[in-house]
Design a protein around this motif. Structure first.
Motif, short mmCIF file in Angstrom:
data_model
loop_
_atom_site.label_atom_id
_atom_site.label_comp_id
_atom_site.label_asym_id
_atom_site.label_seq_id
_atom_site.Cartn_x
_atom_site.Cartn_y
_atom_site.Cartn_z
N LEU A 53 0.81 -1.22 0.00
CA LEU A 53 0.00 0.00 0.00
C LEU A 53 0.84 1.27 0.00
O LEU A 53 0.42 2.30 -0.52
N VAL A 54 2.03 1.22 0.57
CA VAL A 54 2.88 2.41 0.53
C VAL A 54 3.80 2.38 -0.69
O VAL A 54 4.73 3.19 -0.80
N GLY A 55 3.55 1.44 -1.60
CA GLY A 55 4.27 1.43 -2.88
C GLY A 55 5.68 0.88 -2.80
O GLY A 55 6.56 1.27 -3.57
N LEU A 56 5.92 -0.04 -1.86
CA LEU A 56 7.28 -0.59 -1.74
C LEU A 56 7.31 -2.09 -2.08
O LEU A 56 8.19 -2.83 -1.62
N ARG B 62 0.35 12.37 -3.60
CA ARG B 62 -1.09 12.44 -3.86
C ARG B 62 -1.73 11.06 -3.83
O ARG B 62 -2.86 10.90 -3.38
N GLN B 63 -0.96 10.06 -4.32
CA GLN B 63 -1.48 8.69 -4.25
C GLN B 63 -1.61 8.25 -2.79
O GLN B 63 -2.60 7.66 -2.39
N LEU B 64 -0.59 8.60 -1.98
CA LEU B 64 -0.62 8.21 -0.57
C LEU B 64 -1.77 8.93 0.14
O LEU B 64 -2.45 8.35 0.99
N ALA B 65 -1.98 10.21 -0.22
CA ALA B 65 -3.06 10.97 0.41
C ALA B 65 -4.41 10.32 0.11
O ALA B 65 -5.34 10.40 0.90
N ARG B 66 -4.51 9.66 -1.05
CA ARG B 66 -5.76 8.98 -1.39
C ARG B 66 -5.83 7.59 -0.72
O ARG B 66 -6.87 7.21 -0.20
N ASP B 67 -4.70 6.86 -0.70
CA ASP B 67 -4.73 5.46 -0.28
C ASP B 67 -4.59 5.24 1.22
O ASP B 67 -5.05 4.22 1.73
N LEU B 68 -3.95 6.18 1.92
CA LEU B 68 -3.66 5.91 3.34
C LEU B 68 -4.84 6.15 4.29
O LEU B 68 -5.09 5.33 5.16
N PRO B 69 -5.59 7.27 4.15
CA PRO B 69 -6.68 7.48 5.12
C PRO B 69 -7.65 6.29 5.24
O PRO B 69 -8.06 5.96 6.36
N PRO B 70 -8.00 5.60 4.15
CA PRO B 70 -8.89 4.45 4.32
C PRO B 70 -8.29 3.35 5.20
O PRO B 70 -9.00 2.49 5.69
N LEU B 71 -6.96 3.39 5.42
CA LEU B 71 -6.35 2.38 6.30
C LEU B 71 -6.61 2.70 7.76
O LEU B 71 -6.76 1.81 8.58
N ARG C 198 -15.37 11.96 1.07
CA ARG C 198 -14.28 11.02 0.83
C ARG C 198 -14.81 9.89 -0.01
O ARG C 198 -16.00 9.59 0.07
N PRO C 199 -13.95 9.19 -0.76
CA PRO C 199 -12.52 9.42 -0.92
C PRO C 199 -12.25 10.71 -1.68
O PRO C 199 -13.11 11.20 -2.40
N ARG C 200 -11.03 11.23 -1.48
CA ARG C 200 -10.65 12.49 -2.11
C ARG C 200 -9.55 12.23 -3.14
O ARG C 200 -8.37 12.19 -2.79
N PRO C 201 -9.94 12.02 -4.38
CA PRO C 201 -8.95 11.73 -5.41
C PRO C 201 -8.13 12.98 -5.73
O PRO C 201 -8.58 14.10 -5.45
N PRO C 202 -6.92 12.81 -6.33
CA PRO C 202 -6.06 13.95 -6.61
C PRO C 202 -6.78 15.06 -7.40
O PRO C 202 -6.52 16.24 -7.18
N GLU C 203 -7.72 14.68 -8.29
CA GLU C 203 -8.41 15.70 -9.10
C GLU C 203 -9.23 16.65 -8.24
O GLU C 203 -9.58 17.74 -8.68
N MET C 204 -9.56 16.21 -7.03
CA MET C 204 -10.39 17.07 -6.18
C MET C 204 -9.70 18.40 -5.87
O MET C 204 -10.36 19.41 -5.57
N THR C 205 -8.36 18.39 -5.94
CA THR C 205 -7.62 19.63 -5.63
C THR C 205 -8.00 20.77 -6.58
O THR C 205 -7.74 21.92 -6.28
N VAL D 139 -0.43 22.80 2.16
CA VAL D 139 -1.83 23.11 2.43
C VAL D 139 -2.73 22.13 1.69
O VAL D 139 -3.72 21.63 2.25
N ASP D 140 -2.39 21.80 0.44
CA ASP D 140 -3.21 20.86 -0.32
C ASP D 140 -3.26 19.50 0.37
O ASP D 140 -4.32 18.85 0.40
N GLU D 141 -2.13 19.07 0.89
CA GLU D 141 -2.09 17.77 1.58
C GLU D 141 -3.00 17.80 2.81
O GLU D 141 -3.72 16.84 3.08
N ALA D 142 -2.98 18.93 3.52
CA ALA D 142 -3.84 19.07 4.70
C ALA D 142 -5.31 18.95 4.29
O ALA D 142 -6.09 18.24 4.92
N VAL D 143 -5.68 19.62 3.20
CA VAL D 143 -7.10 19.59 2.78
C VAL D 143 -7.47 18.19 2.26
O VAL D 143 -8.57 17.70 2.50
N LEU D 144 -6.54 17.53 1.57
CA LEU D 144 -6.83 16.19 1.04
C LEU D 144 -7.04 15.17 2.16
O LEU D 144 -7.88 14.28 2.06
N LEU D 145 -6.25 15.31 3.24
CA LEU D 145 -6.24 14.25 4.24
C LEU D 145 -7.15 14.49 5.45
O LEU D 145 -7.62 13.54 6.07
#
Ligand SMILES: Nc1ncnc2c1ncn2[C@@H]1O[C@H](COP(=O)(O)OP(=O)(O)OP(=O)(O)O)[C@@H](O)[C@H]1O
Ligand SMILES: [Mg+2]
Length: 263
Positions: free
Chosen positions: A123-126, A173-182, A227-234, A197-203
């Protein structure tokens, strides 16, 4: 939803003067609702990391107290309820990525869960780096590993201090979308310190804007976006409106600071 109590965080008259006489926090009163994600933004050096370290029980306040559902930070930490991912991830250099993450559960006296560890690594892309040691990971990869490690204990309180600082914009942006559901379904109270600021609003469900040192609250903004807040929401007007409010509050905090205004 996991059947366990939410852990609200209350800071009462919290102040911290470091050994060198620097006052990092003026008496600060703040409550963070249990189970919500709250972003903290503020100028560099205003005391955000100090606040998180006090909440984690890693430092003692000069005055005032922190209560996590009625318990002191050290008591909640001893229960394994708190997990952190800080600015400089401290992974153990002699352990592989998989073992670094698995160790978090051992230290929290939780049973091993290899499937969860593997899932978090993906999930963290590793994916594919399970057996790699930290020295062979980039800075951004180590930060993502630290987030996976923090989530491995399914904590009730999650403290994230600029966890994406070294991560590229697209991955952020991918992490901002994928992590909160965890963490959201677990009822985890999450505090996120970020300079974006964008990261704060996304998460976040709420953004607390702090003034220059010693930190005081300049604005407290609800983020009532679905939610979910996809990157396009910015790009949406509602998103930009909240981001603009947060930026304006940041600027206002600096302008109102007598010490800085005099310079
Ligand atoms: N251990 C320490 N000893 C002495 N002073 C400290 C210590 N830790 C932090 N400070 C000082 O306290 C103030 C707040 O530091 P802190 O790390 O909390 O800021 P911050 O808001 O997290 O900044 P940044 O956004 O740059 O990470 C700074 O002036 C810093 O120099
Ligand atoms: Mg900091």
């Amino acid at each position: 939803m996991v059947d366990r109590p939410l852990v609200p965080i209350t800071c009462t008259g919290l102040s911290k003067i470091h050994d060198n006489g620097v006052m990092a926090l003026d008496p600060l009163d703040l409550t963070f609702e249990g189970g919500r994600t709250i972003a903290l933004i503020g100028p560099s050096g205003c005391g955000k990391s100090t606040l998180l370290r006090l909440i984690a029980g890693l430092e003692q306040p000069t005055a005032g107290r922190v209560s996590l559902a009625g318990l002191a930070p050290a008591e909640q930490a001893a229960r394994g309820a708190i997990a952190m991912a800080f600015q400089d991830p401290s992974l153990l250099p002699w352990l592989t990525l998989r073992r670094n993450i698995a160790l978090a559960r051992t230290l929290a006296r939780q049973p091993a869960d290899p499937r969860l560890v593997d899932e978090l690594i993906g999930l963290v892309g590793l994916e594919g780096f399970h057996e790699t040691r930290p020295a062979a990971l980039s800075g951004g990869m180590r930060q993502r590993a630290a987030i996976a490690r923090a989530l491995a204990t399914r904590p009730q309180v999650l403290l994230l201090d600029e966890p994406f600082g070294a991560v590229d914009e697209l991955t952020r942006r991918q992490l901002a979308r994928d992590l909160p559901p965890l963490w959201q379904p677990l009822g985890t109270t999450t505090l996120l310190v970020t300079h974006s600021v964008d990261e704060a609003v996304l998460l976040a469900d709420r953004i607390v804007v702090l003034s220059p040192r010693p930190a005081r609250v300049v604005a407290d903004l609800p983020v009532d976006l679905p939610r979910p807040r996809p990157p396009e929401m910015t790009e949406t007007p509602e998103f930009r409106r909240i981001a603009a409010q947060a930026l304006q509050a940041l600027a206002q905090g600096v302008a109102d600071n007598p010490a800085l205004a005099a310079q």
